[in-house]
Design a protein around this motif. Structure first.
Motif, mmCIF file in Angstrom:
data_model
loop_
_atom_site.group_PDB
_atom_site.id
_atom_site.type_symbol
_atom_site.label_atom_id
_atom_site.label_comp_id
_atom_site.label_asym_id
_atom_site.label_seq_id
_atom_site.Cartn_x
_atom_site.Cartn_y
_atom_site.Cartn_z
ATOM 1 N N ILE A 16 81.286 44.356 40.122
ATOM 2 C CA ILE A 16 80.302 45.132 40.870
ATOM 3 C C ILE A 16 80.179 46.508 40.223
ATOM 4 O O ILE A 16 81.157 47.258 40.167
ATOM 5 C CB ILE A 16 80.719 45.269 42.353
ATOM 6 N N GLU A 142 75.199 49.247 45.050
ATOM 7 C CA GLU A 142 74.028 48.516 45.528
ATOM 8 C C GLU A 142 74.346 47.896 46.886
ATOM 9 O O GLU A 142 75.476 47.416 47.108
ATOM 10 C CB GLU A 142 73.635 47.408 44.540
ATOM 11 N N ASP A 145 75.679 44.429 46.725
ATOM 12 C CA ASP A 145 77.044 44.405 46.206
ATOM 13 C C ASP A 145 78.055 44.848 47.266
ATOM 14 O O ASP A 145 79.193 44.364 47.286
ATOM 15 C CB ASP A 145 77.171 45.284 44.959
ATOM 16 N N THR A 148 78.758 41.814 49.208
ATOM 17 C CA THR A 148 79.629 40.945 48.409
ATOM 18 C C THR A 148 81.076 41.419 48.504
ATOM 19 O O THR A 148 81.995 40.620 48.707
ATOM 20 C CB THR A 148 79.172 40.921 46.939
#
Length: 162
Positions: A16, A142, A145, A148
Motif C-alpha cells: 500500500i 488512498e 487502501d 484494505t
C-alpha cells in the motif's frame, strides 16, 4: 515503545503506497491541519468511543470539521449511552494516548473487539490523512487502501450515514 514502525511495515507488506509528512507534535486537529496545508486528502478525526459499561468499543472515522451527532450514532449502533472512551481504555485496547487515535491503532488491539465505522460522507474522497500512531507525523493513504489495511488485520468496516 515505537508504534509507528509496525504501521509502515504492515502497509509495505500489503504493498500500500502512502505519503508521510513529519511535523512538530500536533495536539489538536486544527494544529495537525496547519502542518499539512496544501496536501490533497480529507482531514479526518478518529474517535474511540465506548458504551456506559465499557463492554463495547467503537472506532469512528469522519471529516475533522464535522460535528458528531451522538444521538444518531447511538441509534446506528444500537446503544443507549455512548461517550468518548477514557484514556485508560484507549491505552488498554490500542496502546495509544488521546490525540493519536487512528485506524492504525487497530494493529495493537489483540482482542479484535473494536467495531469500526466510517462516515459515508468521506468515502468519496480519494485520500485520507491520519496520525500513524504518533502525533509528529501525518500519513496520507488512498481511501480504498485504508479499507484494505483495516480488513487485512481482521476488522470489518461499516460505512454509516452520520
Amino acid at each position: 515503545m515505537d508504534l509507528y514502525t509496525p504501521v509502515v511495515a504492515k502497509l509495505n507488506e500489503l504493498s500500500i503506497p502512502f505519503q508521510i509528512v513529519e511535523h512538530p507534535p500536533a495536539l489538536t486537529t486544527e494544529q495537525a491541519d496547519s502542518f499539512i496545508e496544501g496536501i490533497e486528502g480529507v482531514r479526518t478525526k478518529t474517535m474511540f468511543l465506548t458504551n456506559k459499561k465499557k463492554t463495547q468499543f467503537y472506532l469512528l472515522i469522519m471529516d475533522d470539521h464535522k460535528m458528531l451527532d451522538m444521538d444518531k450514532f447511538k441509534s446506528i449502533v444500537g446503544a443507549n449511552r455512548i461517550r468518548l472512551a477514557p484514556s485508560d481504555s484507549l491505552m488498554e485496547k490500542m496502546s495509544l494516548t488521546p490525540g493519536v487515535v487512528s485506524p492504525f491503532g487497530l494493529l495493537n488491539n489483540a482482542d479484535r473487539d473494536i467495531a469500526v465505522y466510517i462516515d459515508q460522507e468521506i468515502m468519496t474522497e480519494p485520500r485520507m490523512s491520519f496520525h500513524p500512531n504518533t502525533n509528529d507525523k501525518t500519513l496520507f493513504v488512498e481511501t480504498s487502501d485504508l479499507l484494505t489495511f483495516i480488513q487485512s488485520i481482521g476488522y470489518q468496516v461499516e460505512v454509516i450515514d452520520l
